[in-house]
Design a protein around this motif. Structure first.
Motif, PDB file in Angstrom:
ATOM      1  N   GLN A 127      12.833  29.038  13.453  1.00  0.00           N
ATOM      2  CA  GLN A 127      11.643  29.746  13.922  1.00  0.00           C
ATOM      3  C   GLN A 127      10.387  29.333  13.183  1.00  0.00           C
ATOM      4  O   GLN A 127       9.278  29.483  13.692  1.00  0.00           O
ATOM      5  N   ARG A 140      14.907  34.065  12.289  1.00  0.00           N
ATOM      6  CA  ARG A 140      15.885  33.302  13.060  1.00  0.00           C
ATOM      7  C   ARG A 140      15.823  31.825  12.691  1.00  0.00           C
ATOM      8  O   ARG A 140      14.778  31.318  12.272  1.00  0.00           O
ATOM      9  N   ASP A 141      16.948  31.141  12.869  1.00  0.00           N
ATOM     10  CA  ASP A 141      17.010  29.708  12.571  1.00  0.00           C
ATOM     11  C   ASP A 141      15.976  28.948  13.400  1.00  0.00           C
ATOM     12  O   ASP A 141      15.770  29.221  14.582  1.00  0.00           O
TER      13      ASP A 141
END
Length: 260
Positions: A157, A154-155
């Motif tokens: 993360q 995920r962005d």
């Protein structure tokens, strides 16, 4: 004489019957004429039950039978069998004493989900996150090459707080196509690419003159920190000037005065 023959016949019949009973099969209950060839004893009934010896714990413990013997313990209200050494409570060995729990033993976080339906247990691995994975649990050898891709992360993360110091080495990074290249983010920060450092992609500070006797050319963005250049007092001496280095063409009008 007739009486003697009758007595001999009776003795022979009795002995023969006793001898055959040593190898007889016994069927009790319904259909006594039908018994399996491998059975020593068979019980058959649709309205009666087999009742094994019933006794309390004191009575049971006083018996030392053959291995495999069975009794019904009226104190424990359960069948016990003898394993050759002690009496075993079948209810405790195979009954409700068996339990499954997801209580943590080594890992302080619960990662197994247990769902019970009647007597069936369904075990599933819960969602693994950075919170329930202890430090050092997942190592390089646990991850197949290429298993983790951009699509699976995920962005935002992965940041500096989640990367151990020294965990990324030069050998872990693929070299850029051109020697001297460095990883640079795009203008919107969405991608990272290899590129060379130039004046156009480094936001530097202007290099300014600190003394009117110095002229700076192309000083825009020349340094990474604020900087200026000035001539120190007595910084230019005869020893630092080459012969003929200073002539009238290199001196501005009125540049030389009596105080200089």
């Amino acid at each position: 004489m007739k009486t003697l023959y009758l007595r001999l016949f009776a003795i022979i019949f009795f002995l023969g019957a006793s001898s055959s009973s040593l190898y007889a099969q016994v069927k009790i209950g319904d259909n006594p004429q039908t018994i399996d060839a491998a059975s020593v004893l068979e019980l058959e009934s649709s309205d009666k039950a087999l009742v094994i010896p019933r006794m309390n714990t004191i009575q049971m413990d006083a018996i030392i039978p053959l291995e495999g013997a069975m009794v019904y313990n009226t104190d424990a209200q359960c069948v016990h069998y003898y394993d050759g050494t002690i009496w075993i409570n079948i209810c405790e060995a195979f009954g409700d004493a068996f339990a499954i729990t997801n209580d943590s033993v080594v890992n302080p976080f619960k990662t197994i989900l247990i769902q019970q339906t009647d007597n069936n247990y369904n075990l599933e691995v819960g969602i693994l996150t950075g919170v329930n994975l202890g430090n050092g649990i997942v190592e390089n050898r646990h991850i197949i090459d290429g298993a983790i891709t951009n699509a699976k992360i995920r962005d935002n993360q992965i940041n500096s707080r989640k990367i151990i110091n020294g965990s990324i080495l030069p050998v872990d990074l693929s070299a850029g196509p051109t020697p001297g290249s460095v990883l640079q983010t795009s203008a919107d920060g969405s991608t990272v690419n290899w590129a060379q450092i130039t004046a156009s992609n480094v936001l530097g500070e202007n290099l300014t003159p600190g003394d009117p006797s110095i002229i700076v050319g192309n000083g825009a963005g020349a340094t990474l920190t604020n900087a200026e250049i000035r001539v120190a007092d007595l910084g230019i001496t005869t020893a630092k000037l080459a012969d003929g280095a200073v002539d009238n063409t290199k001196l501005a009008d009125n540049a030389v005065t009596t105080d200089k």
